[in-house]
Design an enzyme around this catalytic site. Structure first.
Site, PDB file in Angstrom:
ATOM      1  NE  ARG A 109      -3.829   0.598   1.805  1.00 21.03           N
ATOM      2  CZ  ARG A 109      -5.138   0.814   2.370  1.00 21.03           C
ATOM      3  NH1 ARG A 109      -5.286   1.540   3.653  1.00 21.03           N
ATOM      4  NH2 ARG A 109      -6.015   0.027   1.849  1.00 21.03           N
ATOM      5  CG  HIS A 136      -8.278  -0.034  -2.977  1.00 22.40           C
ATOM      6  ND1 HIS A 136      -7.643  -1.003  -2.886  1.00 22.40           N
ATOM      7  CD2 HIS A 136      -8.789   0.230  -1.762  1.00 22.40           C
ATOM      8  CE1 HIS A 136      -7.711  -1.255  -1.367  1.00 22.40           C
ATOM      9  NE2 HIS A 136      -8.483  -0.733  -0.967  1.00 22.40           N
ATOM     10  CD  GLN A 139     -12.844  -1.874  -1.138  1.00 25.93           C
ATOM     11  OE1 GLN A 139     -11.941  -1.857  -0.129  1.00 25.93           O
ATOM     12  NE2 GLN A 139     -14.035  -2.343  -0.861  1.00 25.93           N
ATOM     13  CG  ASP A 231     -13.315   6.175  -1.130  1.00 28.04           C
ATOM     14  OD1 ASP A 231     -13.415   5.947   0.296  1.00 28.04           O
ATOM     15  OD2 ASP A 231     -12.449   5.916  -1.737  1.00 28.04           O
ATOM     16  CB  CYS A 271     -14.034   1.110  -0.300  1.00 23.72           C
ATOM     17  SG  CYS A 271     -13.505   2.942  -0.064  1.00 23.72           S
ATOM     18  NE  ARG A 299     -10.227  -5.160  -0.024  1.00 22.58           N
ATOM     19  CZ  ARG A 299      -9.533  -4.519   0.515  1.00 22.58           C
ATOM     20  NH1 ARG A 299     -10.074  -3.281   1.078  1.00 22.58           N
ATOM     21  NH2 ARG A 299      -8.298  -4.313   0.713  1.00 22.58           N
TER      22      ARG A 299
END
Ligand code: CP
Ligand code: NVA
Length: 313
Positions: A109, A136, A139, A231, A271, A299
């Site tokens: 990340r 991402h 996700q 988000d 998310c 996830r």
């Protein structure tokens, strides 16, 4: 389907068939986990996953960490702060070469997508994007799994993303288009998705006979949505612009009124982490339409499918 040794930096690199293969495997792994609490009938993945974090995380860290362990492998948490990448400025290239001698895979990340491409270029093991400034992908695999569970299909559905044209928005545009969904992004004019990525997705939409629309008009954009997604307005790395952003996004909160423009059976997704009262109202995230915790659970299942496919011998 053979995905052994591949990196997962963006879903742009994955075909619709490969994405659907990962979703099917994620469903199988979820069913197995529910039935046996593990995967007793599979060959264990006796590999270590190095998990490098330049930013904070709850879901990504815990789902990868428990996921690799449940597959028979071992997680190794590496905060950037505590590595020589930061300590002595060792390059991503040297770091990737060294870590490839110890590990079976790297999940990272990072702030800049270029850090991931540098790691991937020099690693001899799969590098998995656990979120960067542009994408991402893990996700979105979990999101597609969740949408299919609730809607029993993907093709032809309309997903409306409301808010900042950010990393999650980009990966949704790519992933949804590839599996035959129509995507509408509803955002303030100054916060549209990245132009280069938008062009790529427009080309994909033509290829896969789907629609990509970007608008600032909430009622017409959200109309007929099967999925409403939002988000944060202030992603990690955007903190300095917080005040400006909170003003710019005023009116874009996903509340009951906004949801009333969608189909009555639309689902709500996020998310997470959510900023209640900003991008989403309690009345929506806590409603029956909300599937955010299924999404968070998936996830782990989706990433297990990724690790098994990319890291197996
Ligand atoms: N959705 C997501 O990636 O959550 P974390 O930031 O907690 O990992
Ligand atoms: N767009 C958010 C997603 C967090 C999971 C961020 O990058 O901070």
């Amino acid at each position: 389907m053979n995905l052994k040794g591949r990196h997962l930096l963006t879903l742009l690199d994955y075909s619709p068939e490969e994405i659907l293969y990962l979703l099917d495997l994620a469903d199988e792994l979820k069913a197995e986990y529910r039935k046996y609490g593990g995967h007793p009938n599979r060959k264990p993945l006796k590999k270590s996953l190095g998990m490098m974090f330049e930013k904070t995380s709850t879901r990504t860290r815990v789902s990868f960490e428990t996921g690799i362990w449940e597959l028979g492998g071992q997680p190794l948490f590496l905060s950037f702060r505590d590595t020589q990448l930061v300590g002595t400025g060792e390059t991503p290239a040297d770091t990737a070469k060294v870590l490839s001698r110890y590990l079976g895979g790297i999940m990272a990340r990072v702030y800049k997508h270029e850090t991931l491409t540098a790691l991937a270029e020099h690693a001899t093991i799969p590098v998995i994007n656990g979120l960067c400034n542009l994408y991402h992908p893990c996700q979105i695999l979990a999101d597609l799994q969740t949408i299919r569970e609730h809607k029993k299909k993907l093709k032809g559905l309309k997903l409306v993303y409301v808010g900042d044209g950010n990393n999650v928005c980009h990966s949704l545009m790519i992933g949804c288009t590839k599996v035959g969904m129509n995507v509408t992004v509803v955002c303030p004019d100054d916060y549209k998705p990245n132009e280069e990525i938008t062009k790529k997705v427009q080309a994909l939409a033509q290829k896969y006979d789907t629609k990509l629309e970007i608008t600032n008009d909430i009622p017409s954009g959200v109309k007929d949505a099967d999925v409403v997604y939002t988000d944060t307005w202030v992603s990690m790395g955007d903190e300095a612009q917080k005040e400006i952003r909170l003003k710019a996004f005023k009116g874009f909160t996903v509340d009951a009124k906004l949801m009333s423009y969608a189909k009555p059976d639309a689902i709500f997704m996020h998310c997470l982490p959510a900023h209640r009262g900003y991008e989403v109202a309690d009345e929506v995230i806590d409603s029956k339409q909300s599937v955010v915790f299924d999404e968070a659970e998936n996830r782990k299942h989706a990433q297990k499918a990724v690790m098994l496919s990319l890291m197996s011998d």
